[in-house]
Design a protein around this motif. Structure first.
Motif, PDB file in Angstrom:
ATOM      1  N   ASN A 137       0.839  -1.201   0.000  1.00 45.24           N
ATOM      2  CA  ASN A 137       0.000   0.000   0.000  1.00 45.24           C
ATOM      3  C   ASN A 137       0.875   1.253   0.000  1.00 45.24           C
ATOM      4  N   ARG A 138       1.741   1.383   1.009  1.00 48.76           N
ATOM      5  CA  ARG A 138       2.632   2.541   1.077  1.00 48.76           C
ATOM      6  C   ARG A 138       3.890   2.221   0.289  1.00 48.76           C
ATOM      7  N   GLY A 139       4.295   3.136  -0.537  1.00 48.84           N
ATOM      8  CA  GLY A 139       5.459   2.891  -1.387  1.00 48.84           C
ATOM      9  C   GLY A 139       6.728   3.469  -0.786  1.00 48.84           C
ATOM     10  N   GLY A 154       9.643   5.122   9.194  1.00 42.58           N
ATOM     11  CA  GLY A 154       9.953   3.710   9.455  1.00 42.58           C
ATOM     12  C   GLY A 154       8.904   2.831   8.817  1.00 42.58           C
ATOM     13  N   GLY A 155       8.604   1.687   9.424  1.00 43.24           N
ATOM     14  CA  GLY A 155       7.588   0.788   8.867  1.00 43.24           C
ATOM     15  C   GLY A 155       8.148  -0.034   7.724  1.00 43.24           C
ATOM     16  N   LEU A 156       7.244  -0.723   7.112  1.00 40.38           N
ATOM     17  CA  LEU A 156       7.599  -1.689   6.086  1.00 40.38           C
ATOM     18  C   LEU A 156       8.343  -1.061   4.903  1.00 40.38           C
ATOM     19  N   ALA A 157       7.810   0.074   4.417  1.00 38.54           N
ATOM     20  CA  ALA A 157       8.391   0.664   3.216  1.00 38.54           C
ATOM     21  C   ALA A 157       9.848   1.069   3.464  1.00 38.54           C
ATOM     22  N   ALA A 158      10.124   1.639   4.638  1.00 39.35           N
ATOM     23  CA  ALA A 158      11.485   2.077   4.951  1.00 39.35           C
ATOM     24  C   ALA A 158      12.424   0.875   5.063  1.00 39.35           C
ATOM     25  N   ALA A 213     -11.386   2.679   1.717  1.00 41.25           N
ATOM     26  CA  ALA A 213     -10.767   1.357   1.845  1.00 41.25           C
ATOM     27  C   ALA A 213      -9.651   1.408   2.899  1.00 41.25           C
ATOM     28  N   TYR A 214      -8.817   2.457   2.826  1.00 40.94           N
ATOM     29  CA  TYR A 214      -7.657   2.557   3.724  1.00 40.94           C
ATOM     30  C   TYR A 214      -8.091   2.833   5.165  1.00 40.94           C
ATOM     31  N   ASN A 215      -8.970   3.831   5.318  1.00 40.96           N
ATOM     32  CA  ASN A 215      -9.344   4.223   6.686  1.00 40.96           C
ATOM     33  C   ASN A 215     -10.324   3.243   7.321  1.00 40.96           C
ATOM     34  N   SER A 231      -9.087  -1.130   5.949  1.00 37.45           N
ATOM     35  CA  SER A 231      -7.727  -1.576   6.303  1.00 37.45           C
ATOM     36  C   SER A 231      -7.394  -1.202   7.739  1.00 37.45           C
ATOM     37  N   ASN A 232      -7.542   0.067   8.076  1.00 39.77           N
ATOM     38  CA  ASN A 232      -7.026   0.506   9.371  1.00 39.77           C
ATOM     39  C   ASN A 232      -8.019   0.409  10.520  1.00 39.77           C
ATOM     40  N   ALA A 233      -9.283   0.765  10.275  1.00 36.16           N
ATOM     41  CA  ALA A 233     -10.227   0.737  11.402  1.00 36.16           C
ATOM     42  C   ALA A 233     -10.849  -0.645  11.577  1.00 36.16           C
ATOM     43  N   LEU A 282      -9.539  -4.110   9.695  1.00 32.82           N
ATOM     44  CA  LEU A 282      -8.620  -5.252   9.657  1.00 32.82           C
ATOM     45  C   LEU A 282      -7.477  -5.089  10.662  1.00 32.82           C
ATOM     46  N   TRP A 283      -6.970  -3.859  10.787  1.00 32.94           N
ATOM     47  CA  TRP A 283      -5.885  -3.632  11.754  1.00 32.94           C
ATOM     48  C   TRP A 283      -6.377  -3.943  13.173  1.00 32.94           C
ATOM     49  N   PHE A 284      -7.553  -3.445  13.499  1.00 32.99           N
ATOM     50  CA  PHE A 284      -8.120  -3.688  14.834  1.00 32.99           C
ATOM     51  C   PHE A 284      -8.379  -5.180  15.041  1.00 32.99           C
ATOM     52  N   GLN A 308       2.361  -7.368   0.037  1.00 30.56           N
ATOM     53  CA  GLN A 308       2.569  -7.144   1.465  1.00 30.56           C
ATOM     54  C   GLN A 308       1.303  -6.641   2.150  1.00 30.56           C
ATOM     55  N   ASP A 309       0.960  -7.285   3.222  1.00 32.59           N
ATOM     56  CA  ASP A 309       0.047  -6.717   4.217  1.00 32.59           C
ATOM     57  C   ASP A 309      -1.460  -6.770   3.951  1.00 32.59           C
ATOM     58  N   TYR A 310      -2.178  -6.438   5.048  1.00 31.63           N
ATOM     59  CA  TYR A 310      -3.636  -6.575   5.143  1.00 31.63           C
ATOM     60  C   TYR A 310      -4.416  -5.665   4.196  1.00 31.63           C
ATOM     61  N   HIS A 311      -3.770  -4.613   3.683  1.00 27.97           N
ATOM     62  CA  HIS A 311      -4.497  -3.748   2.737  1.00 27.97           C
ATOM     63  C   HIS A 311      -4.819  -4.495   1.450  1.00 27.97           C
ATOM     64  N   SER A 343       2.014 -11.144   5.762  1.00 28.11           N
ATOM     65  CA  SER A 343       1.316 -10.342   6.784  1.00 28.11           C
ATOM     66  C   SER A 343       2.334  -9.753   7.753  1.00 28.11           C
ATOM     67  N   HIS A 344       2.360  -8.427   7.833  1.00 31.52           N
ATOM     68  CA  HIS A 344       3.271  -7.787   8.801  1.00 31.52           C
ATOM     69  C   HIS A 344       2.587  -7.576  10.143  1.00 31.52           C
ATOM     70  N   THR A 345       1.331  -7.895  10.197  1.00 36.44           N
ATOM     71  CA  THR A 345       0.575  -7.820  11.447  1.00 36.44           C
ATOM     72  C   THR A 345       0.511  -9.229  12.042  1.00 36.44           C
ATOM     73  N   ASP A 399       7.780   4.601  19.159  1.00 37.24           N
ATOM     74  CA  ASP A 399       6.629   3.951  18.528  1.00 37.24           C
ATOM     75  C   ASP A 399       5.933   4.934  17.603  1.00 37.24           C
ATOM     76  N   ARG A 400       5.063   4.403  16.754  1.00 37.37           N
ATOM     77  CA  ARG A 400       4.055   5.273  16.171  1.00 37.37           C
ATOM     78  C   ARG A 400       3.002   5.502  17.247  1.00 37.37           C
ATOM     79  N   VAL A 401       2.282   6.635  17.184  1.00 31.40           N
ATOM     80  CA  VAL A 401       1.178   6.831  18.130  1.00 31.40           C
ATOM     81  C   VAL A 401       0.065   5.906  17.660  1.00 31.40           C
ATOM     82  N   SER A 449       0.580   9.165  13.664  1.00 30.37           N
ATOM     83  CA  SER A 449       0.155   8.079  12.783  1.00 30.37           C
ATOM     84  C   SER A 449      -1.347   8.137  12.522  1.00 30.37           C
ATOM     85  N   ARG A 450      -1.736   7.899  11.302  1.00 33.14           N
ATOM     86  CA  ARG A 450      -3.132   7.719  10.895  1.00 33.14           C
ATOM     87  C   ARG A 450      -4.071   8.737  11.532  1.00 33.14           C
ATOM     88  N   GLU A 451      -3.690   9.992  11.419  1.00 32.61           N
ATOM     89  CA  GLU A 451      -4.450  11.034  12.126  1.00 32.61           C
ATOM     90  C   GLU A 451      -5.778  11.358  11.454  1.00 32.61           C
TER      91      GLU A 451
HETATM   92  C1  G6P Z   1       2.343  -1.303   9.973  1.00 33.13           C
HETATM   93  C2  G6P Z   1       2.172  -1.997   8.671  1.00 33.13           C
HETATM   94  C3  G6P Z   1       3.140  -1.436   7.677  1.00 33.13           C
HETATM   95  C4  G6P Z   1       3.009   0.065   7.583  1.00 33.13           C
HETATM   96  C5  G6P Z   1       3.024   0.728   8.962  1.00 33.13           C
HETATM   97  C6  G6P Z   1       2.656   2.204   8.853  1.00 33.13           C
HETATM   98  O1  G6P Z   1       3.580  -1.578  10.488  1.00 33.13           O
HETATM   99  O2  G6P Z   1       2.378  -3.401   8.814  1.00 33.13           O
HETATM  100  O3  G6P Z   1       2.918  -1.976   6.428  1.00 33.13           O
HETATM  101  O4  G6P Z   1       4.085   0.563   6.871  1.00 33.13           O
HETATM  102  O5  G6P Z   1       2.134   0.075   9.813  1.00 33.13           O
HETATM  103  O6  G6P Z   1       1.296   2.335   8.573  1.00 33.13           O
HETATM  104  P1  G6P Z   1       0.722   3.359   7.518  1.00 33.13           P
HETATM  105  O7  G6P Z   1      -0.772   3.224   7.631  1.00 33.13           O
HETATM  106  O8  G6P Z   1       1.215   4.680   7.954  1.00 33.13           O
HETATM  107  O9  G6P Z   1       1.264   2.955   6.195  1.00 33.13           O
END
Ligand code: G6P
Length: 468
Positions: A11-13, A32-36, A87-89, A92-94, A96-98, A147-150, A171-173, A275-277, A313-315
């Motif tokens: 998802n994030r490049g 940081g995170g996966l892309a970095a 899809a993202y908010n 994916s995030n609210a 699958l992440w939860f 890569q990942d749940y997205h 899956s990075h989660t 950490d990320r917040v 993060s994800r504000e």
């Molecule tokens: C988690 C995910 C990574 C993602 C990071 C940042 O670690 O597994 O893929 O890079 O969160 O999340 P964001 O939503 O900012 O891409």
């Protein structure tokens, strides 16, 4: 290594942009995170990296040809922005992440309603859009590492569009336990499992997350809906990239940040967290543990500072903003309760400042990593590689990293504030030879599984999937 037949999809490049003061897109940090982590491994290899242009600035940058990097083909996916954001908010995030991190407050949330179903349709569309872009750009017979749940549904679509490709999902989660997965609307849970089963193989950071995934296919309420058997699975723990990390640590910016941290500590012991917040990171309980340490072990008052570094993060999500406020409030209360003279017990800094994070990791006496649940947690591994102070790692048993690091870390149940306070005390009180032995043992474990090893394992699995 040349990797022209490899397509990485996330998802994030590797490059992220924001609109600068002059109205033009400028490079932004990735925090940081996966892309970095992946970027230094793929640069110069000739691989293709397919990622979303996540917002307007990324899209403008892509249109201006700025999504370019040496020896890397960056291809952006640009679905309708409103659909992408849903899809993202929302999914994916609210959702699958939860779900995978077991973060739901079940008496109140989640709520699956009409709006959610629209977002789920958007998630399907975005996954389809990714599959179409990959299908268009992937070389014949390429190895495609998603890569990942997205992007859980990309494999099924690619199997139809480009059966010549060897596809894997990683899956990075964590992966949700079956009982939590059953909270999802039944059709969505089935589609998710069926989508993942559409890949040639699915990878996880630890055997525990792999077992949860396989458990879903063995759960009678879920398995029937997936419409497929479990795919091949494998475990490949991600680690840091030691050379890239040491290079970063040698920079002038890190040296400056380290000087500022030393001034701030003023000779006191230093407990660090980075950490990320993020709700899964458990920052608030970590602060309460520090509070309990100061309350129950008064000899530490005035002698130790907690440096809590956090990346915003994800504000766009209300839960994240509320959590940030809770973290700030807890830190403020703690400082009001214990601080005095020139001693600020907790220094909380929320900013996108990688140099400062790296500097703090070189300098900690204790590194606190206490997530409620975490796929891996790279900070737990980066810390021991960078630290020059014989620092001790206090680590949640719910972090994927625990599986590898437990012989040399001090383990905590992340929900148990008293146990965490006791672990902080033990870490601060440990004699120097014990500290040094543990620090060395951690370093040895960490260099045993680097980011390059992780990538090699994915490539090896994908190679095994190639047809003919
Ligand atoms: C988690 C995910 C990574 C993602 C990071 C940042 O670690 O597994 O893929 O890079 O969160 O999340 P964001 O939503 O900012 O891409």
């Amino acid at each position: 290594m040349l990797m022209e037949d490899v397509v990485v999809v996330s998802n994030r490049g590797p490059l992220s942009f924001r609109i600068g003061e002059d109205g033009e897109p400028v490079r932004a940090g990735t925090g940081g995170g996966l892309a970095a982590t992946l970027h230094p491994l793929l640069r110069g290899t000739g691989a293709t990296w397919v990622a979303a242009a996540m917002h307007e600035a990324d899209r403008r940058a892509a249109a201006l040809g700025l999504m370019m990097d040496e020896g890397l083909r960056i291809v952006t996916v640009e679905p309708d922005l409103a659909a992408y954001e849903m899809a993202y908010n929302v999914v994916s995030n609210a959702t699958l992440w939860f779900c995978h991190h077991h973060l739901w407050d079940l008496p109140r949330r989640p709520r699956f309603d009409k709006r959610w179903l629209e977002a789920w349709d958007a998630y399907r569309d975005v996954n389809r859009a990714f599959a179409e872009v990959v299908a268009e750009h992937a070389p014949e017979g390429a190895r495609v590492l998603v890569q990942d749940y997205h992007l859980s549904l990309v494999g099924g679509a690619l199997a139809q569009l480009r059966p010549d490709l060897a596809t894997t999902h990683f899956s990075h989660t964590p992966f949700a336990d079956p009982g939590i997965l059953r909270v999802l609307p039944s059709d969505a849970a089935g589609a998710l499992l069926g989508g993942l089963a559409g890949f040639g193989a699915c990878g996880f950071h630890t055997a525990r997350w792999e077992a949860s995934f396989r458990g879903a296919f063995a759960d009678p309420a879920l398995a029937g809906r997936a419409g497929a058997d479990a795919p091949i699975t494998y475990v490949a723990p991600l680690g840091p990239h030691p050379e890239a990390l040491h290079e970063e640590a040698a920079s002038g910016a890190v040296a400056d940040a380290r000087r500022r941290i030393e001034e701030l500590a003023g000779g006191r012991r230093l407990v660090v967290r980075v950490d990320r917040v993020e709700l899964s990171k458990n920052i608030v309980r970590g602060l309460w543990a520090f509070d309990e340490l100061l309350e129950t072990r008064p000899h530490w008052r005035g002698r130790v500072t907690m440096l809590a570094l956090a990346y915003p993060s994800r504000e766009t999500l209300a839960d994240y903003l509320a959590y940030r406020a809770e973290v700030e409030h807890a830190a403020q209360r703690l400082n009001e309760r214990w601080g005095g003279g020139d001693w600020v017990p907790v220094v909380l800094a929320v900013a996108d400042d990688r140099a400062r994070s790296i500097a703090a990791l070189t300098a900690y006496d204790v590194l606190l990593v206490n997530p409620v649940r975490d796929g891996m947690n790279l900070v737990a591994k980066e810390g021991p590689l960078l630290n020059r102070a014989g620092g001790v790692l206090v680590l949640s048993r719910e972090a994927g990293a625990w599986e590898e690091l437990h012989p040399a870390a001090l383990g905590v149940n992340p929900f148990d504030i008293s146990e965490t306070a006791a672990a902080l005390d033990a870490a601060l009180s440990m004699d120097p030879s014990d500290r040094a032995a543990r620090a060395e043992a951690l370093r040895e474990i960490v260099v045993g599984h680097t980011a390059a090893d992780w990538l090699d394992r994915q490539l090896e699995v994908a190679t095994g999937l190639r047809k003919g």
